[in-house]
Design an enzyme around this catalytic site. Structure first.
Site, PDB file in Angstrom:
ATOM      1  NE  ARG A 122      -4.224  -1.846   1.673  1.00 10.05           N
ATOM      2  CZ  ARG A 122      -4.323  -2.906   2.476  1.00 10.05           C
ATOM      3  NH1 ARG A 122      -3.543  -3.022   3.518  1.00 10.05           N
ATOM      4  NH2 ARG A 122      -5.228  -3.806   2.225  1.00 10.05           N
ATOM      5  CE  LYS A 144      -0.661  13.944 -13.960  1.00  8.65           C
ATOM      6  NZ  LYS A 144      -1.059  14.464 -15.287  1.00  8.65           N
ATOM      7  CD  GLU A 186       6.597  15.927 -22.427  1.00 13.03           C
ATOM      8  OE1 GLU A 186       5.917  16.953 -22.239  1.00 13.03           O
ATOM      9  OE2 GLU A 186       6.099  14.776 -22.457  1.00 13.03           O
ATOM     10  CE  LYS A 238       5.414  17.347 -13.846  1.00 11.29           C
ATOM     11  NZ  LYS A 238       5.396  16.144 -14.619  1.00 11.29           N
ATOM     12  CD  GLU A 248      -4.000  16.415 -14.949  1.00  9.89           C
ATOM     13  OE1 GLU A 248      -2.889  15.885 -14.792  1.00  9.89           O
ATOM     14  OE2 GLU A 248      -4.722  16.224 -15.936  1.00  9.89           O
ATOM     15  NE  ARG A 252       0.765  16.960 -12.397  1.00  7.75           N
ATOM     16  CZ  ARG A 252       1.490  16.187 -11.622  1.00  7.75           C
ATOM     17  NH1 ARG A 252       1.306  16.216 -10.318  1.00  7.75           N
ATOM     18  NH2 ARG A 252       2.401  15.383 -12.128  1.00  7.75           N
ATOM     19  CG  ASN A 256      -2.274  16.553 -19.451  1.00  9.45           C
ATOM     20  OD1 ASN A 256      -1.301  15.830 -19.261  1.00  9.45           O
ATOM     21  ND2 ASN A 256      -3.264  16.667 -18.577  1.00  9.45           N
ATOM     22  CG  HIS A 259       0.761  15.161 -23.166  1.00  8.91           C
ATOM     23  ND1 HIS A 259       1.482  16.297 -23.493  1.00  8.91           N
ATOM     24  CD2 HIS A 259       1.625  14.361 -22.480  1.00  8.91           C
ATOM     25  CE1 HIS A 259       2.711  16.191 -23.031  1.00  8.91           C
ATOM     26  NE2 HIS A 259       2.829  15.027 -22.409  1.00  8.91           N
ATOM     27  CG  HIS A 263      -1.282  10.283 -23.775  1.00  9.14           C
ATOM     28  ND1 HIS A 263      -1.820  10.731 -22.594  1.00  9.14           N
ATOM     29  CD2 HIS A 263       0.054  10.349 -23.615  1.00  9.14           C
ATOM     30  CE1 HIS A 263      -0.842  11.045 -21.753  1.00  9.14           C
ATOM     31  NE2 HIS A 263       0.298  10.826 -22.347  1.00  9.14           N
ATOM     32  CG  HIS A 276       5.635  10.535 -24.024  1.00 11.50           C
ATOM     33  ND1 HIS A 276       4.272  10.351 -23.975  1.00 11.50           N
ATOM     34  CD2 HIS A 276       5.890  11.672 -23.328  1.00 11.50           C
ATOM     35  CE1 HIS A 276       3.724  11.324 -23.266  1.00 11.50           C
ATOM     36  NE2 HIS A 276       4.680  12.143 -22.856  1.00 11.50           N
TER      37      HIS A 276
HETATM   38  P1  NAD Z   1      12.330   5.721 -21.824  1.00 16.66           P
HETATM   39  O1  NAD Z   1      12.245   5.515 -20.383  1.00 16.66           O
HETATM   40  O2  NAD Z   1      11.927   4.632 -22.725  1.00 16.66           O
HETATM   41  O3  NAD Z   1      13.829   6.152 -22.142  1.00 16.66           O
HETATM   42  C1  NAD Z   1      14.176   6.411 -23.450  1.00 16.66           C
HETATM   43  C2  NAD Z   1      15.259   5.463 -23.980  1.00 16.66           C
HETATM   44  O4  NAD Z   1      16.519   6.014 -23.657  1.00 16.66           O
HETATM   45  C3  NAD Z   1      15.255   4.044 -23.432  1.00 16.66           C
HETATM   46  O5  NAD Z   1      15.662   3.163 -24.446  1.00 16.66           O
HETATM   47  C4  NAD Z   1      16.325   4.092 -22.345  1.00 16.66           C
HETATM   48  O6  NAD Z   1      16.903   2.847 -22.137  1.00 16.66           O
HETATM   49  C5  NAD Z   1      17.292   5.058 -22.930  1.00 16.66           C
HETATM   50  N1  NAD Z   1      18.067   5.830 -21.978  1.00 16.66           N
HETATM   51  C6  NAD Z   1      17.587   6.553 -20.933  1.00 16.66           C
HETATM   52  N2  NAD Z   1      18.588   7.224 -20.354  1.00 16.66           N
HETATM   53  C7  NAD Z   1      19.700   6.919 -21.027  1.00 16.66           C
HETATM   54  C8  NAD Z   1      21.060   7.333 -20.927  1.00 16.66           C
HETATM   55  N3  NAD Z   1      21.443   8.245 -20.035  1.00 16.66           N
HETATM   56  N4  NAD Z   1      21.966   6.808 -21.779  1.00 16.66           N
HETATM   57  C9  NAD Z   1      21.567   5.908 -22.732  1.00 16.66           C
HETATM   58  N5  NAD Z   1      20.300   5.507 -22.908  1.00 16.66           N
HETATM   59  C10 NAD Z   1      19.383   6.022 -22.057  1.00 16.66           C
HETATM   60  O7  NAD Z   1      11.465   6.992 -22.292  1.00 16.66           O
HETATM   61  P2  NAD Z   1      11.420   8.487 -21.805  1.00 16.66           P
HETATM   62  O8  NAD Z   1      11.317   9.289 -23.033  1.00 16.66           O
HETATM   63  O9  NAD Z   1      12.471   8.795 -20.832  1.00 16.66           O
HETATM   64  O10 NAD Z   1      10.022   8.549 -21.017  1.00 16.66           O
HETATM   65  C11 NAD Z   1       8.819   8.336 -21.695  1.00 16.66           C
HETATM   66  C12 NAD Z   1       7.784   7.883 -20.714  1.00 16.66           C
HETATM   67  O11 NAD Z   1       7.574   8.897 -19.737  1.00 16.66           O
HETATM   68  C13 NAD Z   1       6.438   7.628 -21.347  1.00 16.66           C
HETATM   69  O12 NAD Z   1       5.918   6.411 -20.886  1.00 16.66           O
HETATM   70  C14 NAD Z   1       5.575   8.773 -20.864  1.00 16.66           C
HETATM   71  O13 NAD Z   1       4.221   8.432 -20.778  1.00 16.66           O
HETATM   72  C15 NAD Z   1       6.175   9.043 -19.526  1.00 16.66           C
HETATM   73  N6  NAD Z   1       5.918  10.381 -18.994  1.00 16.66           N
HETATM   74  C16 NAD Z   1       5.474  10.476 -17.731  1.00 16.66           C
HETATM   75  C17 NAD Z   1       5.255  11.704 -17.166  1.00 16.66           C
HETATM   76  C18 NAD Z   1       4.848  11.810 -15.722  1.00 16.66           C
HETATM   77  O14 NAD Z   1       4.509  12.906 -15.285  1.00 16.66           O
HETATM   78  N7  NAD Z   1       4.885  10.737 -14.972  1.00 16.66           N
HETATM   79  C19 NAD Z   1       5.498  12.869 -17.911  1.00 16.66           C
HETATM   80  C20 NAD Z   1       5.961  12.739 -19.219  1.00 16.66           C
HETATM   81  C21 NAD Z   1       6.170  11.482 -19.762  1.00 16.66           C
HETATM   82  N1  GLY Z   2       3.265  15.274 -17.563  1.00 15.54           N
HETATM   83  C1  GLY Z   2       1.991  15.672 -17.030  1.00 15.54           C
HETATM   84  C2  GLY Z   2       1.997  15.901 -15.567  1.00 15.54           C
HETATM   85  O1  GLY Z   2       2.948  15.636 -14.857  1.00 15.54           O
HETATM   86  O2  GLY Z   2       1.022  16.354 -15.057  1.00 15.54           O
END
Ligand code: NAD
Ligand code: GLY
Length: 380
Positions: A122, A144, A186, A238, A248, A252, A256, A259, A263, A276
């Protein structure tokens, strides 16, 4: 030199520590944050060979008892099966309520690990160590967490704030160019939704025949360099948005921008087909054009958004028939994906639209015909 940005949430406040070569200080920072016991470090197969040893050693040296779990890289990992895998690992290593998790990687690892931490027993504590630009400026901050399911992106998740975010700019030196560009998507978003000056500085960095990347290449990893400054600025924005509206309820929602369609593109194209940030780039062009029609955004400003994204090597149009393994994206698939988006209420998707660069409104409705017409305008 390090720079701390605070996410101010009362007794759940936490620092985002930004600096170069600071990964080996993670153990002490975790101690200072009051963390104890065993920790499950979660990483992916690209990041772990580069940085897991350093993270493991600094945690061990600081008196923690780390265990490492390495998952496949890429968006498909943000799924139920890998979540179950993490629960199994947590059970096997007897991770109790005094223990914590460490997300070492991009947004995929951050979102998945954060959700595992939010739900295991939990809720246990966790730490974000973002290594992609996208994770540094966005996903590691704000709490998030979640996974994708076949019906849609991020449909299952929880708000669960980390205890600490540790951004080592040096890790960007190994990030592939395409991933760097996806992260810049972003960054552009923050310019459009909040900070015209940031937007202008990105434009200035991407003109004159020299791309932002060429200019930033030599600065990758340097906290005095342009990427370091940009990352700090995005984290400040942020942190402020999350401070004002953690769950949100309203504001917040501006994060998006781009997005709603983004998405849907990720879902309809198949997770992993578009990064993404790439899907969001197309989504921002779409949102900008809707904004021209509905919010009085000047066509020239919409063009500036599109031009900046294109200059940053991001996609700004839907792919042609040969552009995707699964063929051209059909509007009907995108519209169906939008219908189950988190922002959708009563089947009506909500959009973030701009009236000028630097200011947006959230929760905007768009007439059905216009949604499709504008999509057809950016489809090839
Ligand atoms: P990811 O985690 O897939 O990383 C991108 C790629 O780069 C992967 O192949 C990873 O292995 C590689 N990588 C990462 N750091 C590296 C480094 N320093 N050196 C070499 N390779 C490296 O993708 P991302 O773009 O980081 O994140 C996308 C995700 O984030 C999506 O699922 C999206 O929905 C989510 N997201 C979440 C929020 C939130 O608020 N929680 C906000 C925006 C995006
Ligand atoms: N990336 C959207 C949020 O964090 O609210």
């Amino acid at each position: 030199m390090t720079h701390d940005v605070t996410v101010d949430l009362g007794d759940r406040s936490y620092p985002i520590r930004i600096g170069s070569g600071i990964l080996d200080t993670l153990g002490d920072a975790c101690k200072a944050a009051g963390l104890t016991g065993r920790c499950l470090i979660v990483s992916d197969e690209n990041v772990a060979p580069l940085y897991a040893d350093t993270v493991f050693q600094t945690l061990e040296k600081a008196g923690f008892d780390p265990v490492l779990e390495v998952l496949p890289a890429g968006e498909p990992t943000k799924c139920q099966a890998q979540l179950m895998n993490l629960y199994a690992k947590a059970a096997e290593t007897r991770l109790d309520r005094k223990c914590f998790m460490v997300a070492l990687g991009g947004g995929v690892i951050g979102d998945l690990t954060g959700f595992a931490a939010a739900s295991w027993l939990r809720g246990i504590q966790f730490v974000q160590v973002p290594t992609s630009l996208l994770a540094m400026v966005d996903s590691s901050v704000g709490g998030k967490t979640g996974i994708n399911i076949p019906a849609g992106k991020n449909l299952v998740g929880a708000f669960h704030q980390p205890e600490l975010v540790m951004v080592d700019l040096d890790t960007l030196k190994t990030l592939p160019e395409r991933e760097l560009a996806a992260g810049m998507s972003e960054v552009v978003k923050y310019g459009v939704i909040w900070d015209e000056e940031l937007f202008q500085s990105l434009e200035a960095g991407s003109t004159g025949g020299q791309s932002f990347f060429q200019c930033s290449e030599k600065n990758r990893g340097a906290d005095s360099g342009c990427l370091g400054k940009i990352i700090s600025k995005c984290c400040e924005i942020k942190a402020e948005v999350v401070r004002q509206d953690e769950r949100e309820g309203g504001l917040r929602g501006i994060l998006n921008f781009g997005h709603t369609l983004g998405h849907a593109i990720e879902n309809a194209a198949g997770y992993g087909e578009y990064l993404h940030g790439e899907a969001v780039a197309i989504g921002m062009v779409y949102a900008a054009r809707l904004s021209v029609a509905l919010k009085g955004l000047l066509v020239e400003e919409s063009d500036r958004i599109e031009n900046l994204l294109a200059a940053l090597a991001l996609p700004v149009a839907a792919p042609g028939p040969q552009g995707l393994r699964r063929g051209r994206l059909a509007w009907s698939d995108l519209r169906a994906a939008m219908a189950v988006d988190k922002k959708t209420v009563g089947g009506l998707p909500k959009f973030v639209l701009a009236d000028r660069i630097g200011h947006v409104d959230f929760g905007c409705e768009v007439p059905e015909e216009l949604m499709e017409e504008v999509w057809n305008g950016i489809g090839q």
